[in-house]
Design an enzyme around this catalytic site. Sequence first.
Site, PDB file in Angstrom:
ATOM      1  N   ASP A   1       2.748   3.925 -10.193  1.00  9.22           N
ATOM      2  CA  ASP A   1       3.361   2.941  -9.290  1.00  9.22           C
ATOM      3  C   ASP A   1       2.688   1.580  -9.370  1.00  9.22           C
ATOM      4  OD1 ASP A   1       4.300   4.747  -6.266  1.00  9.22           O
ATOM      5  OD2 ASP A   1       5.436   4.005  -7.981  1.00  9.22           O
TER       6      ASP A   1
ATOM      7  N   ARG B   1       8.934   8.843  -0.464  1.00 11.49           N
ATOM      8  CA  ARG B   1       8.915   8.741  -1.937  1.00 11.49           C
ATOM      9  C   ARG B   1       7.670   9.408  -2.517  1.00 11.49           C
ATOM     10  NH1 ARG B   1       6.807   5.237  -5.082  1.00 11.49           N
ATOM     11  NH2 ARG B   1       7.700   4.990  -7.168  1.00 11.49           N
TER      12      ARG B   1
ATOM     13  N   GLU C   1      11.614  -8.296  22.960  1.00  6.73           N
ATOM     14  CA  GLU C   1      10.363  -9.037  22.687  1.00  6.73           C
ATOM     15  C   GLU C   1       9.256  -8.112  22.221  1.00  6.73           C
ATOM     16  OE1 GLU C   1      12.586 -11.764  22.952  1.00  6.73           O
ATOM     17  OE2 GLU C   1      10.495 -12.274  22.488  1.00  6.73           O
TER      18      GLU C   1
END
Length: 246
Positions: free
Chosen positions: A170, A155, A117
Amino acid sequence: MRIDVVTIFPEIFPGPLGVGVIGRAQQHGLLELVVWDLRTFTRDRHRSVDGLPYGGGAGMVMMPEPFVRAVEAIRACAPDSAPRVVLTSPQGEMLTQARARALAAAPHLVVLCGRYEGVDDRVADLLGAEEISIGDYVLTGGELAAMVVVEVVARLVPGAVGAVASVAEDSFSAGLLDFPQYTRPAEFRGHAVPQVLLSGHHEEIRRWRKREALRRTLLRRPEMIDAAVLDEEARALLAELRGETA
Ligand code: 4FV
């Protein structure tokens, strides 16, 4: 950059992080990925990591001690790096390219993976951890979210992605969705590549791509348009597009 991951399923790492760009970044020593089994930091012979929720309710909650002992051990073996601690959880701030850039500026990250949980709320307080969500949906565990965090951050490590330009260009770097991309063949099943892209006319190509990035963002993510920093040309293109869509 060093990234430590703490999980009850260390065997699923590196998984997708072991191939391609992120795999090569490790081979080239640009990224060190260290995976820890949370149960290593338990004390009881059942190596328990969870308990019943105080106040009742369904499911189990992960105990604070194993996570705190894990991060203390990591800090002890990297004393000079003062790692930033991230806990992946749906209660976290949303992971964005901007937040990934901020995380990638740190030399050392520790990513904690929840299960069941969730994790005792004192873990984040005690460790000064920042909670990060990868999206408004519920996973069965934080490991996939941790892999996403490692992927988007690694990255951005200089040299990880061959062409620096491609990182600079990007998606989201200009606060917009990317323009449509095409490659060979120029005609496929009756669908042709937009003529302008075959024209060699770089200025027209640049303008077309800017307009298409704006068009796509306006259609799919209008909230990004309001947040984006648009130059004069982009504002003029946007007015045109809005004219078209009105
Ligand atoms: C999640 C998310 C996520 C919640 C319960 C793990 C699960 C289980 N993490 N972004 N969305 N985590 O759903 O980061 O413990």
